[in-house]
Design a protein around this motif. Structure first.
Motif, short mmCIF file in Angstrom:
data_model
loop_
_atom_site.label_atom_id
_atom_site.label_comp_id
_atom_site.label_asym_id
_atom_site.label_seq_id
_atom_site.Cartn_x
_atom_site.Cartn_y
_atom_site.Cartn_z
N ARG A 59 45.58 36.10 33.68
CA ARG A 59 44.67 35.42 34.67
C ARG A 59 43.91 36.77 35.47
N MET A 60 43.00 36.23 36.05
CA MET A 60 42.19 37.51 36.85
C MET A 60 41.53 36.88 38.18
N GLY A 61 41.41 37.40 39.23
CA GLY A 61 40.68 37.07 40.35
C GLY A 61 39.76 37.99 41.10
N ILE A 62 38.89 37.76 41.61
CA ILE A 62 38.15 38.75 42.72
C ILE A 62 38.15 38.09 44.05
N TRP A 63 38.27 39.02 44.98
CA TRP A 63 37.95 38.76 46.61
C TRP A 63 37.52 40.00 46.98
N PHE A 64 36.70 39.53 48.13
CA PHE A 64 35.77 40.27 48.92
C PHE A 64 36.30 40.30 50.26
N PHE A 65 36.11 41.61 50.95
CA PHE A 65 36.36 41.75 52.39
C PHE A 65 35.24 41.07 53.16
N ASP A 66 35.39 40.37 54.21
CA ASP A 66 34.28 39.86 55.07
C ASP A 66 33.74 41.11 55.66
N ARG A 67 32.18 40.94 55.42
CA ARG A 67 31.50 41.99 56.01
C ARG A 67 31.28 42.27 57.31
N THR A 68 31.57 41.37 58.06
CA THR A 68 31.68 41.40 59.50
C THR A 68 33.15 41.57 60.26
N ASP A 69 34.04 41.10 59.39
CA ASP A 69 35.50 41.31 59.96
C ASP A 69 36.43 41.59 58.51
N PRO A 70 36.82 43.15 58.29
CA PRO A 70 37.44 43.12 57.13
C PRO A 70 38.79 42.96 57.12
N ASP A 71 39.37 42.31 58.29
CA ASP A 71 40.68 41.99 58.23
C ASP A 71 40.89 40.48 57.67
N ILE A 73 39.71 38.38 54.02
CA ILE A 73 39.51 38.24 52.60
C ILE A 73 39.23 36.98 52.08
N ARG A 74 37.88 37.04 51.36
CA ARG A 74 37.65 35.58 50.94
C ARG A 74 37.73 35.65 49.47
N GLY A 75 37.92 34.53 48.71
CA GLY A 75 37.77 34.43 47.21
C GLY A 75 36.29 34.27 46.73
N SER A 76 36.15 34.47 45.23
CA SER A 76 34.90 34.60 44.69
C SER A 76 35.27 33.65 43.60
N PHE A 77 35.82 34.11 42.57
CA PHE A 77 36.04 33.28 41.14
C PHE A 77 37.70 33.57 40.88
N GLY A 78 38.37 32.92 40.26
CA GLY A 78 39.65 33.21 39.88
C GLY A 78 40.29 32.29 38.68
N THR A 79 41.23 32.52 38.16
CA THR A 79 41.74 31.71 37.04
C THR A 79 43.11 31.01 37.56
N ASP A 80 43.29 29.72 37.50
CA ASP A 80 44.30 29.10 37.82
C ASP A 80 45.61 29.00 36.92
N LYS A 81 46.55 28.52 37.09
CA LYS A 81 47.74 28.42 36.17
C LYS A 81 47.41 27.91 34.91
N GLU A 82 46.62 27.17 34.81
CA GLU A 82 46.12 26.60 33.18
C GLU A 82 45.25 27.43 32.58
N GLY A 83 44.88 28.57 33.10
CA GLY A 83 43.91 29.54 32.66
C GLY A 83 42.44 29.28 32.84
N ARG A 84 42.13 28.31 33.69
CA ARG A 84 40.69 27.92 33.91
C ARG A 84 40.11 28.50 34.99
N THR A 85 38.68 28.74 34.88
CA THR A 85 38.09 29.67 35.93
C THR A 85 37.69 28.77 36.97
N ARG A 86 38.03 29.11 38.29
CA ARG A 86 37.75 28.20 39.41
C ARG A 86 36.77 29.02 40.36
N ASP A 87 36.16 28.06 41.25
CA ASP A 87 35.23 28.77 42.10
C ASP A 87 36.21 28.63 43.34
#
Length: 803
Positions: A59-71, A73-87
């Motif tokens: 599995r793999m996932g990408i998270w980004f820090f909020d530009r206005t408040d770095p405390d 963190i928001r998701g982008s795209f990631g892999t669920d337990k079944e191995g599917r890519t999700r928004d």
């Protein structure tokens, strides 16, 4: 043994190198694919999908820090337990301190797995099965890249960590580049839209002066299609931000002088110039002519037929004689120094005030305004103003063109258009009224006939007598309403004959006085001579009655109603003032009142069907529409004069008849109903209730009645009775054939057969022109029983009266 041991033992260094080489090849291939992404979202999705596949993670996932408040963190795209890519963009967590921890430790894995990221409740594997690496844009950490083997439970190796860290570093650069590319494309798209929608001609030039893009307005100013301009050399005639004038030579056309200004932009990733072009040919030509003619200015200025003024800072400094004539002044010294607003209508002064703050390039456009002469008369003028240099100073030269006559013509045309629309609306409602008449008239014939028979048979002392009388009265009112609808629509059959207007109105006065009431005084002024028209007496009575009732309603507290008649000669000059009028000799019926009067808004709608100013239940809105329809049907027109509080006067113009023979009053009705002597009447009517009331009435008054419902049945009965029929009473429209066909069939066998036709139709189905031409006896639905008995007696007595 030593040799055998060497063959079965794998070399760990070789295995690590092989794994590392595979991951490096995967990274290179992955990087090659990701550089082709078309959008930021596409880059994130492909990074997760391809990164997991090429680097060997579950599995793999990408998270980004909020530009206005770095405390956060928001998701982008990631892999669920079944191995599917999700928004995962709806995923957002508050992780206080994680951003500062990363900056201090440089993205140490222990901080991520034991610090805020782990504490946030994100599912973690055993130590070593999840790897998290920071994503950096240069020196700035912008997010996190995570990978795990939660499904396969495979242990993470040091090579896995190094591969993920390297991939995170590559992603940081790719994200930075993709964001810049997206911003560039958005900026270029916005610029392209602005250019395309701009009214000014605009072109994009590269640093060599070659056209890269042109908007539609550029086609007009250059005379060349936009797609033909692209790739052509335009040149760089000026520096950025500098306004220059250039000559544009159009193919086969007159050269255009354009004002050009360039600004530096970026186009398709390359430095370029945006050049705006404005056609100033007319302005330059005027400036040139003014400069060349400055010495001759006085002669041209003084002799110009157009009114011209010169103003400076809103004050008049000079005017020509045409300006003085237009405004009613005699000498220039009467107006020199006057504020230009003093000669403008007060309601239009805001137009000039607004123009004083407009950009110079907008001032060349013409506009309309109202000026006021010394005597107070208003003149409409088309104004053209231009700022010129005269004697070293800026002066506004204003030319005024008198358009008063044009405005009057436009208003006249608008009124004619309104009259046309009015006529079209009335014609449409007329067709509607005619369409409902037939069925309604059949119902009214049934109700009215049985009510009348009931009244004749019932004793006045019987309690039912009053009830039947009310029913009969209501039916008569309903029949009158239908007749009004048909009169309005001009589809009611009319019987035109020489008619004495004075005698017709005089016969109406007795009933009129009863209806009008005692608080309204009725005055009449009839011309001494006979006023004969070709008309229908009932229709003319309806016109006078409707106008009188309207006048009564306009005088709730009493007043005076005046009815006048007189001959009138209409000239061509009169016709020009009244579009519906015709030249010739006419009878004028004038009905005036001292009532409330009407304003212009109400007068514009008084002939519209169903328009009324009366309260609910106090008027149908058909009265004046009926007047309009009758008068038009008689070849005349109506004029109205009215003012609020000063009463109203309606003038009806009807053509004078050439043949005045036969003009006189109509005969009065017989006091007793005529009875038959056993004559046999064949009644043909497809409406059962109408057939029943006609048969009952005729039978009750001494006739032998044979009722049938169709033309074919009538023909069969006629043959069965060997033609022993004295009168055919038939509806014009029958389910199988029509009444005219039936008459011809029966009269071919019995030429002296009496005929009486009836119809509730008001359109072509009534065949009224044929009936009138052949002289058949005819009775309109709804008819009274008394009218039916009289008509039957007349048709039997004079069976044929065709001409």
């Amino acid at each position: 043994m030593a040799q055998s041991s060497k063959k079965t033992t794998s070399d760990p260094v070789t295995e690590v190198e092989r794994q590392l080489q595979n991951q490096l090849r995967g990274l290179l291939d992955l990087t090659d694919h990701l550089t082709q992404a078309q959008s930021f979202d596409g880059l994130c999705r492909q990074a997760v999908e391809l990164g997991r596949e090429r680097l060997g993670f579950d599995r793999m996932g990408i998270w980004f820090f909020d530009r206005t408040d770095p405390d956060y963190i928001r998701g982008s795209f990631g892999t669920d337990k079944e191995g599917r890519t999700r928004d995962e963009r709806d995923w957002r967590r508050h992780l206080p301190g994680i951003f500062e921890s990363l900056k201090k430790t440089g993205g140490n894995e222990a901080v991520l797995q034991e610090g805020p990221f782990c504490d946030a409740g994100i599912e973690m594997a055993d130590k070593g099965e999840r790897v998290i690496a920071p994503i950096a844009d240069g020196e700035n950490i912008i997010g996190l890249l995570s990978a795990d083997n939660l499904m396969s439970r495979r242990r993470m190796t040091q090579q896995d960590r190094e591969a993920l860290t390297l991939f995170a570093s590559i992603l940081g650069h790719l994200f930075s580049r993709q964001e810049a590319e997206d911003a560039r494309q958005t900026s270029e798209a916005n610029l392209r839209y602005i250019i395309e929608q701009n009214a000014d001609a605009m072109v994009i030039l590269d640093r060599e002066g070659v056209v890269r893009f042109a908007n539609p307005a550029a086609e007009a100013i250059t005379g060349t299609p936009a797609d033909k301009l692209i790739g052509g050399t335009f040149g760089l005639p000026g520096r950025p931000e500098e306004r220059v004038e250039i000559d544009i030579f159009r193919p086969g056309g007159k050269p255009v002088v354009a004002e050009m200004r360039m600004v530096e932009v970026e186009w398709e990733g390359e430095p370029a110039y945006l050049a705006s072009l404005r056609d100033v040919t007319d302005r330059k030509e005027a400036e040139k002519q003014l400069s060349e003619s400055e010495n001759r200015y006085r002669t041209l200025f003084e002799d110009s037929p157009e009114a011209i003024s010169l103003t400076r800072q809103g004050k008049i400094i000079d005017v020509n004689p045409a300006w003085l004539r237009l405004h009613g002044y005699q000498r220039k010294n009467e107006v020199i120094g006057m504020d230009v607003l003093d000669v403008i209508h007060p309601d239009d002064r805001h137009i000039l005030e607004k123009r004083r703050t407009m950009p110079r390039e907008e001032l060349d456009k013409g506009y309309e305004i109202r000026d006021v002469r010394t005597g107070g008369q208003v003149v409409n003028v088309q104004v053209y103003s231009r700022t010129v240099a005269l004697g070293g100073e800026s002066v506004i030269v204003t030319t005024l063109h008198d358009v008063t006559e044009r405005k009057q013509a436009e208003e006249q045309r608008r009124q004619l258009q309104a009259q046309l629309l009015q006529a079209q609306k009335m014609e449409a409602v007329g067709r509607l009224a005619g369409g409902v008449a037939h069925d309604f008239n059949n119902l009214l014939t049934t109700i009215q006939g049985f009510a009348e028979l009931g009244l004749w048979d019932a004793d006045e002392s019987n309690p039912l007598y009053d009830n039947i009388k009310h029913i009969h009265g209501a039916t008569l009112r309903a029949a009158n309403l239908v007749r009004q609808l048909l009169l309005f629509s001009r589809k009611q059959p009319t019987d035109f004959a020489p008619l004495n207007v004075n005698a017709t109105i005089s016969d109406l006065l007795k009933m009129l006085n009863r209806i009008i009431g005692e608080d309204v005084t009725v005055l009449t002024e009839f011309d001494d001579g006979p006023l004969i028209i070709e008309g229908d007496a009932g229709n003319i009575e309806q016109v006078v009655m409707n106008l009188a009732l309207n006048a009564r309603d306009a005088m709730p507290n009493g007043g005076t109603l005046t009815i006048q008649t007189c001959p009138a000669t209409v000239t061509e000059q009169d016709v020009a003032q009244t579009p519906e009028a015709q030249a010739g000799r006419f009878v004028c019926i004038r009905v005036g009142d001292t009532g409330a009067g009407m304003d212009e808004e109400v007068m514009a709608r008084i002939f519209e069907p169903f328009f009324t100013t009366k309260g609910v239940g106090k008027g149908t809105g058909l009265g004046l529409s009926v007047v309009y329809g009758i008068v038009k049907d008689h070849g005349g027109w109506t004029r109205v004069q009215s003012q609020p509080g000063r009463g109203s006067t309606f003038e009806i113009y009807l053509p004078i008849a050439e043949d005045t023979s036969g003009a006189g009053n109509s005969e009065t009705e017989h006091s007793e109903m005529p009875k038959g002597k056993g004559e046999r009447i064949l009644v043909v009517e497809d409406e059962e209730n109408v057939r029943l009331v006609a048969a009952q009435a005729l039978s009750q008054y001494g006739y032998d009645v044979v009722p049938v419902s169709s033309a074919r049945q009538a023909l069969q009965v006629f043959q069965k009775l060997d033609g022993e029929i004295d009168l055919l009473f038939s509806d014009v429209v029958l389910p199988d054939e029509d009444g005219i066909w039936l008459i011809d069939e029966l009269r071919s066998r019995k030429p002296d057969l009496g005929v009486l036709l009836a119809s509730g139709y008001s359109d072509d189905k009534s065949q009224w022109p044929v009936i009138r031409r052949r002289g058949f006896h005819f009775i309109n639905k709804p008819y009274k029983v008394s009218d039916l008995l009289n008509a039957a007696q007349e048709a039997i007595r004079t069976p044929r009266k065709e001409t």
